[in-house]
Design an enzyme around this catalytic site. Structure first.
Site, PDB file in Angstrom:
ATOM      1  N   ASP A   1       4.047   1.106  11.760  1.00 15.72           N
ATOM      2  CA  ASP A   1       2.876   0.389  11.256  1.00 15.72           C
ATOM      3  C   ASP A   1       2.773  -1.040  11.791  1.00 15.72           C
ATOM      4  O   ASP A   1       1.706  -1.649  11.731  1.00 15.72           O
ATOM      5  CB  ASP A   1       2.902   0.349   9.724  1.00 15.72           C
ATOM      6  CG  ASP A   1       2.514   1.683   9.106  1.00 15.72           C
ATOM      7  OD1 ASP A   1       2.057   2.572   9.840  1.00 15.72           O
ATOM      8  OD2 ASP A   1       2.687   1.839   7.885  1.00 15.72           O
TER       9      ASP A   1
ATOM     10  N   CYS B   1      -6.661   8.326   8.530  1.00 12.09           N
ATOM     11  CA  CYS B   1      -6.615   7.980   9.950  1.00 12.09           C
ATOM     12  C   CYS B   1      -6.131   9.168  10.773  1.00 12.09           C
ATOM     13  O   CYS B   1      -5.191   9.868  10.385  1.00 12.09           O
ATOM     14  CB  CYS B   1      -5.671   6.789  10.182  1.00 12.09           C
ATOM     15  SG  CYS B   1      -6.244   5.252   9.459  1.00 12.09           S
TER      16      CYS B   1
ATOM     17  N   LYS C   1       0.828  -1.207   0.000  1.00  9.60           N
ATOM     18  CA  LYS C   1       0.000   0.000   0.000  1.00  9.60           C
ATOM     19  C   LYS C   1       0.863   1.258   0.000  1.00  9.60           C
ATOM     20  O   LYS C   1       0.610   2.207  -0.752  1.00  9.60           O
ATOM     21  CB  LYS C   1      -0.911   0.016   1.231  1.00  9.60           C
ATOM     22  CG  LYS C   1      -1.761   1.278   1.353  1.00  9.60           C
ATOM     23  CD  LYS C   1      -2.521   1.311   2.658  1.00  9.60           C
ATOM     24  CE  LYS C   1      -1.734   1.980   3.759  1.00  9.60           C
ATOM     25  NZ  LYS C   1      -1.738   3.460   3.661  1.00  9.60           N
ATOM     26  N   ASN C   2       1.877   1.274   0.854  1.00  6.19           N
ATOM     27  CA  ASN C   2       2.694   2.475   0.990  1.00  6.19           C
ATOM     28  C   ASN C   2       3.610   2.711  -0.202  1.00  6.19           C
ATOM     29  O   ASN C   2       4.260   3.749  -0.287  1.00  6.19           O
ATOM     30  CB  ASN C   2       3.518   2.409   2.277  1.00  6.19           C
ATOM     31  CG  ASN C   2       2.657   2.503   3.517  1.00  6.19           C
ATOM     32  OD1 ASN C   2       1.550   3.044   3.472  1.00  6.19           O
ATOM     33  ND2 ASN C   2       3.142   1.975   4.626  1.00  6.19           N
TER      34      ASN C   2
ATOM     35  N   ARG D   1       0.696  15.403  10.706  1.00  6.60           N
ATOM     36  CA  ARG D   1       1.717  14.901   9.805  1.00  6.60           C
ATOM     37  C   ARG D   1       2.501  16.113   9.314  1.00  6.60           C
ATOM     38  O   ARG D   1       1.909  17.168   9.070  1.00  6.60           O
ATOM     39  CB  ARG D   1       1.053  14.162   8.635  1.00  6.60           C
ATOM     40  CG  ARG D   1       1.999  13.194   7.920  1.00  6.60           C
ATOM     41  CD  ARG D   1       1.227  12.311   6.960  1.00  6.60           C
ATOM     42  NE  ARG D   1       1.088  10.965   7.470  1.00  6.60           N
ATOM     43  CZ  ARG D   1       0.748   9.915   6.722  1.00  6.60           C
ATOM     44  NH1 ARG D   1       0.503  10.058   5.459  1.00  6.60           N
ATOM     45  NH2 ARG D   1       0.644   8.725   7.245  1.00  6.60           N
TER      46      ARG D   1
ATOM     47  N   ILE E   1       6.834   7.943  16.349  1.00  2.55           N
ATOM     48  CA  ILE E   1       6.454   8.473  15.046  1.00  2.55           C
ATOM     49  C   ILE E   1       5.133   9.234  15.118  1.00  2.55           C
ATOM     50  O   ILE E   1       5.068  10.413  14.767  1.00  2.55           O
ATOM     51  CB  ILE E   1       6.359   7.347  14.002  1.00  2.55           C
ATOM     52  CG1 ILE E   1       7.643   6.501  14.001  1.00  2.55           C
ATOM     53  CG2 ILE E   1       6.090   7.937  12.617  1.00  2.55           C
ATOM     54  CD1 ILE E   1       8.901   7.267  13.643  1.00  2.55           C
TER      55      ILE E   1
ATOM     56  N   ARG F   1      -8.625  -0.139   4.104  1.00  5.86           N
ATOM     57  CA  ARG F   1      -7.718   0.811   3.487  1.00  5.86           C
ATOM     58  C   ARG F   1      -6.371   0.170   3.167  1.00  5.86           C
ATOM     59  O   ARG F   1      -5.679   0.611   2.242  1.00  5.86           O
ATOM     60  CB  ARG F   1      -7.487   2.011   4.419  1.00  5.86           C
ATOM     61  CG  ARG F   1      -8.674   2.950   4.557  1.00  5.86           C
ATOM     62  CD  ARG F   1      -8.330   4.166   5.394  1.00  5.86           C
ATOM     63  NE  ARG F   1      -7.069   4.725   4.942  1.00  5.86           N
ATOM     64  CZ  ARG F   1      -5.987   4.875   5.710  1.00  5.86           C
ATOM     65  NH1 ARG F   1      -6.018   4.504   6.966  1.00  5.86           N
ATOM     66  NH2 ARG F   1      -4.888   5.393   5.214  1.00  5.86           N
TER      67      ARG F   1
ATOM     68  N   LEU G   1       6.961  20.167   6.037  1.00  2.00           N
ATOM     69  CA  LEU G   1       8.202  19.724   5.394  1.00  2.00           C
ATOM     70  C   LEU G   1       8.028  19.651   3.882  1.00  2.00           C
ATOM     71  O   LEU G   1       8.921  20.037   3.118  1.00  2.00           O
ATOM     72  CB  LEU G   1       8.640  18.368   5.944  1.00  2.00           C
ATOM     73  CG  LEU G   1       9.104  18.307   7.396  1.00  2.00           C
ATOM     74  CD1 LEU G   1       9.491  16.882   7.761  1.00  2.00           C
ATOM     75  CD2 LEU G   1      10.277  19.247   7.633  1.00  2.00           C
TER      76      LEU G   1
END
Length: 418
Positions: free
Chosen positions: A306, A116, A22-23, A121, A328, A398, A125
């Site tokens: 994760d 989520c 997914k990522n 986040r 994180i 997801r 940046l």
């Protein structure tokens, strides 16, 4: 609303294949608009977030077709440079479209992303880096409007190795004359996979997987390419944690074990026997797990955030105490309250979660608080005594493709109810 029903207490047996990451696939789908040609993406998982990315591509005017796990994107018909709020809210990583749209159109408009609720986040940046590359950005009323008439490559030092910021810089820098040098870049394997795709369309890029990434912009890009998405290391790790918790012996196939070695190392410390091959991992659970002391989430190659939730679900049944430190995301412990409904002994204070192992968990009505928290509830439900009912499973969809079918394949008693 759909829910998962699990009759727990059955050891897992057999083999299961890891799907596409997914990522990895989400930034690659966003990258398909850069060249203005046709991209064929293989090993594309059937996930809710992928559907959201495809909806964005279609809104932008691209033609998208899907056959099995192959998605074809024709971006030659792209005629828009905006993403409406309802599509941005579908997933946290939707901001990854900012760099590609700018690279293709020189302008972009979108709202801040959804997904989520794991805490803020560092979108700043992304925006600060794009500004260094010549983009003029206005933020107003939750909307981002960006325009770039004179892009330019430059050196960009990230204050932290953000995956999303690294990817957005890589994507936009393909349109920037000169060389862009990302210092303190994220090192995740998904960054390398994105580099492979960009190289496939002719971009001059190197260094992915290390802290320094170089992009030479404004090269001649190829209009057509094919790419196979790497295996999902988090899905693989989740299967292993599920077997560790529920017991039994399984093999995860078509995966890349080196990408989640920090997880397999801790599972070995917990008493599991692992056999690691080039593209598979076999795990056999012990009679009872042992605690692993301290688990600290860190950027790659450290322990992935994760995988924290699924491992915690397993450690709820381990003999002894495990201390988790989440470095994180600040809201990564929302699943703890749901695990405690099943009898887990967890104490949370700030970044720390103290998990004292119990003899057993008991099936209960719980909810998926987020994507990985939902995976933790599945792991706990597979190991628990009695029936577990998990609601709000749209979070799980997801990032896990038909999760009930995968675990049923391993002998679990699990079904989806509409």
């Amino acid at each position: 609303m759909s829910r998962l029903i699990i009759e727990g207490g059955r050891p897992l047996e057999g083999s299961v294949r890891a799907g596409g990451a997914k990522n990895s696939v989400l930034p690659i789908l966003a990258a398909t608009i850069i060249s203005g040609g046709e991209s064929v993406i293989h090993n594309c998982p059937d996930l809710r977030d992928v559907h959201s990315a495809i909806a964005i591509l279609r809104h932008l005017g691209c033609r998208v077709s899907q056959e099995g796990h192959t998605v074809t994107v024709d971006s030659s018909t792209m005629d828009r440079w905006d993403i409406p709020d309802h599509l941005m809210r579908e997933m946290r990583s939707s901001v990854i479209f900012l760099g590609p749209i700018l690279a293709r159109c020189g302008m972009a408009r979108m709202t801040f992303p959804g997904g989520c609720e794991l805490g803020p986040r560092p979108i700043d940046l992304h925006l600060a880096a794009l500004r260094k590359l010549g983009v003029v950005i206005r933020e107003e009323g939750g909307e981002i409007t960006a325009r770039c008439e004179t892009p330019r490559g430059c050196d960009i030092t990230l204050s932290l190795p953000s995956v999303g910021a690294t990817e957005n810089i890589m994507l936009f820098a393909t349109a920037c004359p000169g060389v862009t040098h990302i210092i303190n870049a994220a090192r995740e394997p998904e960054i390398w996979d994105l580099q492979q795709f960009l190289q496939g369309i002719g971009a001059h890029i190197s260094g992915a997987g290390y802290h320094d990434v170089h992009i030479g912009g404004r090269g001649v890009l190829r209009k057509n390419t094919q790419h196979r998405v790497m295996a999902d290391r988090i899905e693989s790790a989740t299967y292993l944690c599920a077997c560790a918790a529920a017991g039994g012996k399984i093999t995860v196939e078509d995966t890349e074990p080196s990408y989640f070695a920090s997880v397999t190392q801790l599972l070995e410390e917990s008493g599991c026997e692992l056999q690691v091959g080039a593209d598979r991992v076999t795990i056999q659970a012990p009679g009872r797990l042992r605690s692993v002391g301290t688990v600290r989430t860190m950027p790659y190659p450290g322990f992935p955030t994760d995988a924290q939730s699924p491992l915690m679900a397993a450690m709820c049944l381990a003999q002894g105490t495990t201390v988790f430190t989440e470095n994180i995301f600040e809201n990564r412990y929302r699943h703890c309250a749901e695990l405690m409904r099943m009898g887990a002994d967890i104490q949370v204070e700030g970044k720390l979660a103290l998990v004292r192992g119990v003899d057993h968990l008991t099936g209960s009505a719980v909810k998926a608080t987020d994507l990985r928290g939902g995976a933790a509830m599945v792991v706990a439900g597979l190991a628990a005594w009695g029936e577990t009912s998990i609601s709000e499973i749209d979070h799980i969809d997801r990032g896990y493709e038909k999760i009930e079918k995968a675990y049923a394949q391993l002998g679990a008693c699990i079904r989806r109810e509409e």
